[in-house]
Motif scaffolding. Structure first.
Motif, PDB file in Angstrom:
ATOM      1  N   PHE A 251       1.053  -1.212  -0.062  1.00  0.00           N
ATOM      2  CA  PHE A 251      -0.059  -0.090   0.146  1.00  0.00           C
ATOM      3  C   PHE A 251       0.976   1.278   0.067  1.00  0.00           C
ATOM      4  CE2 PHE A 251      -2.353   3.238   2.391  1.00  0.00           C
ATOM      5  CZ  PHE A 251      -3.365   3.381   1.559  1.00  0.00           C
ATOM      6  N   ARG A 252       0.531   2.257  -0.873  1.00  0.00           N
ATOM      7  CA  ARG A 252       1.191   3.306  -0.889  1.00  0.00           C
ATOM      8  C   ARG A 252       0.314   4.690  -0.874  1.00  0.00           C
ATOM      9  NH1 ARG A 252       4.402   0.366   0.426  1.00  0.00           N
ATOM     10  NH2 ARG A 252       6.511   0.045  -0.343  1.00  0.00           N
ATOM     11  N   PRO A 253       0.409   5.427   0.177  1.00  0.00           N
ATOM     12  CA  PRO A 253      -0.287   6.631   0.069  1.00  0.00           C
ATOM     13  C   PRO A 253       0.127   7.595  -1.024  1.00  0.00           C
ATOM     14  CG  PRO A 253       0.358   6.348   2.164  1.00  0.00           C
ATOM     15  CD  PRO A 253       1.142   5.309   1.281  1.00  0.00           C
ATOM     16  N   GLU A 254       1.362   7.496  -1.568  1.00  0.00           N
ATOM     17  CA  GLU A 254       1.776   8.551  -2.607  1.00  0.00           C
ATOM     18  C   GLU A 254       0.965   8.127  -3.875  1.00  0.00           C
ATOM     19  OE1 GLU A 254       3.766   6.633  -0.870  1.00  0.00           O
ATOM     20  OE2 GLU A 254       5.020   7.702   0.399  1.00  0.00           O
ATOM     21  N   ARG A 255       0.799   6.761  -4.065  1.00  0.00           N
ATOM     22  CA  ARG A 255      -0.086   6.443  -5.184  1.00  0.00           C
ATOM     23  C   ARG A 255      -1.479   6.892  -5.121  1.00  0.00           C
ATOM     24  NH1 ARG A 255      -0.764   6.441 -10.346  1.00  0.00           N
ATOM     25  NH2 ARG A 255      -1.330   4.421 -11.099  1.00  0.00           N
ATOM     26  N   LEU A 256      -2.102   6.904  -3.970  1.00  0.00           N
ATOM     27  CA  LEU A 256      -3.342   7.325  -3.931  1.00  0.00           C
ATOM     28  C   LEU A 256      -3.539   8.978  -4.033  1.00  0.00           C
ATOM     29  CD1 LEU A 256      -4.575   5.719  -0.500  1.00  0.00           C
ATOM     30  CD2 LEU A 256      -5.298   5.405  -2.738  1.00  0.00           C
ATOM     31  N   ARG A 257      -2.514   9.671  -3.600  1.00  0.00           N
ATOM     32  CA  ARG A 257      -2.464  10.906  -4.094  1.00  0.00           C
ATOM     33  C   ARG A 257      -2.397  11.402  -5.596  1.00  0.00           C
ATOM     34  NH1 ARG A 257      -1.038  15.451  -1.224  1.00  0.00           N
ATOM     35  NH2 ARG A 257      -0.575  14.340   0.540  1.00  0.00           N
ATOM     36  N   GLN A 258      -1.398  10.448  -6.272  1.00  0.00           N
ATOM     37  CA  GLN A 258      -1.383  10.642  -7.518  1.00  0.00           C
ATOM     38  C   GLN A 258      -2.961  10.402  -8.446  1.00  0.00           C
ATOM     39  OE1 GLN A 258       1.394   7.788  -9.106  1.00  0.00           O
ATOM     40  NE2 GLN A 258       3.321   9.235  -8.764  1.00  0.00           N
ATOM     41  N   ILE A 259      -3.580   9.511  -7.908  1.00  0.00           N
ATOM     42  CA  ILE A 259      -4.644   9.051  -8.433  1.00  0.00           C
ATOM     43  C   ILE A 259      -5.841  10.170  -8.271  1.00  0.00           C
ATOM     44  CG2 ILE A 259      -6.562   7.158  -8.321  1.00  0.00           C
ATOM     45  CD1 ILE A 259      -4.450   5.164  -7.902  1.00  0.00           C
ATOM     46  N   ALA A 260      -5.936  10.488  -6.804  1.00  0.00           N
ATOM     47  CA  ALA A 260      -6.769  11.439  -6.270  1.00  0.00           C
ATOM     48  C   ALA A 260      -6.649  12.921  -6.979  1.00  0.00           C
ATOM     49  CB  ALA A 260      -6.639  11.813  -4.747  1.00  0.00           C
ATOM     50  N   GLU A 261      -5.363  13.324  -7.468  1.00  0.00           N
ATOM     51  CA  GLU A 261      -5.352  14.530  -8.252  1.00  0.00           C
ATOM     52  C   GLU A 261      -5.763  14.497  -9.653  1.00  0.00           C
ATOM     53  OE1 GLU A 261      -1.169  15.282  -7.468  1.00  0.00           O
ATOM     54  OE2 GLU A 261      -1.271  16.045  -5.359  1.00  0.00           O
ATOM     55  N   GLY A 262      -5.575  13.092 -10.060  1.00  0.00           N
ATOM     56  CA  GLY A 262      -6.041  12.769 -11.464  1.00  0.00           C
ATOM     57  C   GLY A 262      -7.348  12.584 -11.488  1.00  0.00           C
ATOM     58  N   LYS A 263      -8.004  12.559 -10.623  1.00  0.00           N
ATOM     59  CA  LYS A 263      -9.594  12.678 -10.746  1.00  0.00           C
ATOM     60  C   LYS A 263     -10.050  13.955 -10.107  1.00  0.00           C
ATOM     61  CE  LYS A 263      -9.721   8.201 -11.498  1.00  0.00           C
ATOM     62  NZ  LYS A 263      -9.837   7.837 -12.978  1.00  0.00           N
ATOM     63  N   GLY A 264      -9.230  14.833  -9.943  1.00  0.00           N
ATOM     64  CA  GLY A 264      -9.651  16.069  -9.616  1.00  0.00           C
ATOM     65  C   GLY A 264     -10.276  16.344  -8.197  1.00  0.00           C
ATOM     66  N   VAL A 265      -9.794  15.470  -7.160  1.00  0.00           N
ATOM     67  CA  VAL A 265     -10.274  15.495  -6.101  1.00  0.00           C
ATOM     68  C   VAL A 265      -9.251  15.970  -4.913  1.00  0.00           C
ATOM     69  CG1 VAL A 265     -12.357  13.992  -6.251  1.00  0.00           C
ATOM     70  CG2 VAL A 265     -10.260  13.021  -5.400  1.00  0.00           C
ATOM     71  N   SER A 266      -9.769  16.247  -3.683  1.00  0.00           N
ATOM     72  CA  SER A 266      -8.362  16.605  -2.882  1.00  0.00           C
ATOM     73  C   SER A 266      -7.891  15.243  -2.260  1.00  0.00           C
ATOM     74  CB  SER A 266      -9.004  17.136  -1.457  1.00  0.00           C
ATOM     75  OG  SER A 266      -8.155  17.383  -0.424  1.00  0.00           O
ATOM     76  N   ALA A 267      -6.327  15.241  -2.363  1.00  0.00           N
ATOM     77  CA  ALA A 267      -5.887  14.062  -2.084  1.00  0.00           C
ATOM     78  C   ALA A 267      -6.019  13.843  -0.452  1.00  0.00           C
ATOM     79  CB  ALA A 267      -4.208  14.332  -2.226  1.00  0.00           C
ATOM     80  N   GLU A 268      -5.942  15.042   0.411  1.00  0.00           N
ATOM     81  CA  GLU A 268      -5.932  14.683   1.678  1.00  0.00           C
ATOM     82  C   GLU A 268      -7.470  14.213   2.250  1.00  0.00           C
ATOM     83  OE1 GLU A 268      -4.592  17.407   0.114  1.00  0.00           O
ATOM     84  OE2 GLU A 268      -2.853  17.180   0.837  1.00  0.00           O
ATOM     85  N   ALA A 269      -8.398  14.691   1.525  1.00  0.00           N
ATOM     86  CA  ALA A 269      -9.673  14.249   1.864  1.00  0.00           C
ATOM     87  C   ALA A 269      -9.892  12.811   1.354  1.00  0.00           C
ATOM     88  CB  ALA A 269     -10.740  15.081   1.095  1.00  0.00           C
ATOM     89  N   ALA A 270      -9.275  12.355   0.148  1.00  0.00           N
ATOM     90  CA  ALA A 270      -9.231  11.144  -0.134  1.00  0.00           C
ATOM     91  C   ALA A 270      -8.619   9.984   0.758  1.00  0.00           C
ATOM     92  CB  ALA A 270      -8.654  10.894  -1.652  1.00  0.00           C
ATOM     93  N   MET A 271      -7.253  10.550   1.097  1.00  0.00           N
ATOM     94  CA  MET A 271      -6.751   9.772   2.385  1.00  0.00           C
ATOM     95  C   MET A 271      -7.433   9.607   3.619  1.00  0.00           C
ATOM     96  SD  MET A 271      -2.586  10.128   1.252  1.00  0.00           S
ATOM     97  CE  MET A 271      -2.711  11.806   1.277  1.00  0.00           C
TER      98      MET A 271
END
Length: 388
Positions: A213-233
Motif C-alpha cells: 500500500f502506498r499513500p503516494e499512489r493514492l495522491r496521484q490518483i486523487a489528483e488525477g480525478k480532480g479531488v482533494s488528496a488529503e480528503a481522499a486519504m
C-alpha cells in the motif's frame, strides 16, 4: 384651394392633459403587468427549487432511515438485557444480522450467556431481520440498494456488468506486476466519488498483507480525478496485517467501524487474501486446518458484504502447475486457495501482463457474466482503457 391651404397651415394640436394622463396610465399598467410576470416567473423558479430541495432532503432521510442492517441495541425492545447486549458487542456482534449469521456455538462461547439467553437472542434477532423466504419480485426490489463501483476503465466496467458489485466478493488473481494492487488503489479513490462519477460516496477499509500500500499512489490518483488528496486519504482506513489470525481480528474491528462511524462505507479491500495463510501453514499436514480457517474468513467477508452493503475486493496470488502443460503449450499459473476460495468468490478476474503499461483482464468465473476479456492501462491517474 383656400380650404386645403388653410388646413395645411393650421397649427399642430397638442394632446390634452386627459389624453396624456391616459397614455401614462396605460404605460404604467403595461410595466406593472411585465413586473408581475417577472415576479411570478421568479416565484415559480423558487418554488421548483424548494420542491427539488425538499425531494432531495426526503431522499436523504429515506437513505438515512433505510439502513442495510439493524443495530443490536434494538433487541432491547424484544426484552434482551442491556448487559447481555454489551457482551455481544464486546465479542464483535454489532447488528442483528451478525447474530443471525452466527452459529449457536459461537454465541455460547461468549462468557455469561446461557443456553436460554442465547436461544432468546437468536429468536429476537431473526424476528427483527428478513432472514426467511421472499419472492423473486421482492428480491429484485431488495437488490436495488446494491451499487456498482467503477474501476476507472470504462471497458473493464462494461465487462464487469457495470463495475465492481456490492454485496459480493470480487477476486483478482495473477502474477506479480499484473495490476492487482494498482486496481485496488484506483478503486479506493473511485469509491469515494459521487454515483454520477462511478463511486458510492463511501469510505474504504484497506487491509494490506503484503506491504504494497502506498499513500503516494493514492495522491496521484486523487489528483488525477480532480479531488482533494488529503480528503481522499482521510476516507481510507488502513491496517497492515501480519498473520491470518490478525486478519480475523481486523475484520471484527472493521465491522465495528462500519457500525459506529458517522459516514457509510462502500468498499473493503484485502490485498492479498492468501498472503498470511501461505506463510502461517506449512505442508500437507496443515493444509486441512488452513482451508478451514480460510473458509471461516471468507464466510465472514461474504456476510459483511451483505450486512453492510459494501463491495469486497480480494487480490490473490498464483502458483505454477508443472504437470499442467507440455513443452509446446506451457500451463497458466493457477490461483492459490483451492476450491474453498473458488466457491466463495462471486466474480473471479484473471489478470496478465500486456505490452508496456497495458494489462489484460479476463472473466474467469461469474454467476451471470459471460467469459470475456479486455485491455486496460495503468497511468498516473489510476487505470484507463487500453488499446486492443
Amino acid at each position: 384651394s383656400s380650404s386645403s391651404l388653410a388646413q395645411a397651415s393650421a397649427p399642430h394640436r397638442c394632446p390634452t392633459p386627459a389624453t396624456a394622463h391616459a397614455r401614462a396610465r396605460t404605460n404604467e399598467l403595461v410595466e406593472q403587468q411585465q413586473t408581475n410576470k417577472k415576479m411570478a416567473a421568479a416565484a415559480q423558479v423558487r418554488s421548483k427549487a424548494a420542491d427539488a430541495r425538499a425531494d432531495a432532503d426526503a431522499d436523504m432521510e429515506d437513505e438515512e432511515e433505510v439502513l442495510p442492517y439493524s443495530l443490536i441495541e434494538k433487541l432491547q425492545d424484544a426484552g434482551i438485557n442491556a448487559a447481555d447486549l454489551k457482551k455481544l458487542k464486546d465479542a464483535g456482534f454489532n447488528t442483528s444480522q451478525s447474530i443471525v449469521f452466527a452459529m449457536r456455538k459461537d454465541l455460547l462461547a461468549i462468557k455469561g450467556l446461557s443456553d436460554q439467553k442465547v436461544d432468546k437472542i437468536i429468536e429476537a434477532a431473526r424476528k427483527s431481520t428478513d432472514a426467511g423466504f421472499v419472492t423473486c419480485t421482492q428480491l429484485v426490489t431488495r437488490n436495488k440498494r446494491r451499487f456498482m463501483l467503477s474501476t476507472g476503465a470504462s471497458k473493464l466496467d462494461q465487462m464487469l456488468g457495470g463495475g465492481v458489485e456490492s454485496c459480493s466478493i470480487t477476486e483478482m488473481f495473477g502474477e506479480f506486476r499484473c495490476g492487482k494492487t494498482q486496481l485496488c488503489h484506483s478503486l479506493a479513490v473511485m469509491a469515494q466519488l459521487p454515483p454520477n462519477m462511478g463511486g458510492a460516496n463511501g469510505k474504504v477499509v484497506y487491509i494490506d498483507t503484503e506491504g504494497t500500500f502506498r499513500p503516494e499512489r493514492l495522491r496521484q490518483i486523487a489528483e488525477g480525478k480532480g479531488v482533494s488528496a488529503e480528503a481522499a486519504m482521510d476516507n481510507i482506513v488502513y491496517a497492515r496485517c501480519y498473520t491470518s489470525e490478525h486478519l480475523v481480528q481486523l475484520l471484527v474491528e472493521a465491522a465495528s467501524l462500519m457500525v459506529n462511524d458517522d459516514d457509510r462505507f462502500a468498499l473493503l479491500i484485502v490485498d492479498s487474501i492468501m498472503g498470511g495463510f501461505r506463510v502461517d501453514y506449512h505442508g500437507r499436514g496443515e493444509l486441512s486446518e488452513r482451508q478451514q480457517q480460510l473458509g471461516r474468513v471468507l464466510s465472514k467477508l461474504k456476510k459483511m458484504s451483505e450486512e453492510f452493503n459494501v463491495a469486497v475486493v480480494l487480490t490473490n496470488q498464483v502458483m505454477s502447475d508443472p504437470g499442467g502443460g507440455c513443452a509446446f503449450m506451457p500451463s497458466h499459473p493457477k490461483p492459490v486457495g483451492g476450491h474453498i476460495l473458488a466457491h466463495s468468490s462471486t466474480t473471479r478476474l484473471m489478470l496478465r501482463k500486456g505490452r508496456a503499461e497495458q494489462r489484460v483482464a479476463k472473466i474467469f468465473d461469474s454467476p451471470w457474466l459471460p467469459e470475456s476479456e479486455c485491455v486496460f492501462e495503468i497511468y498516473g491517474g489510476g487505470v484507463r482503457n487500453g488499446s486492443d
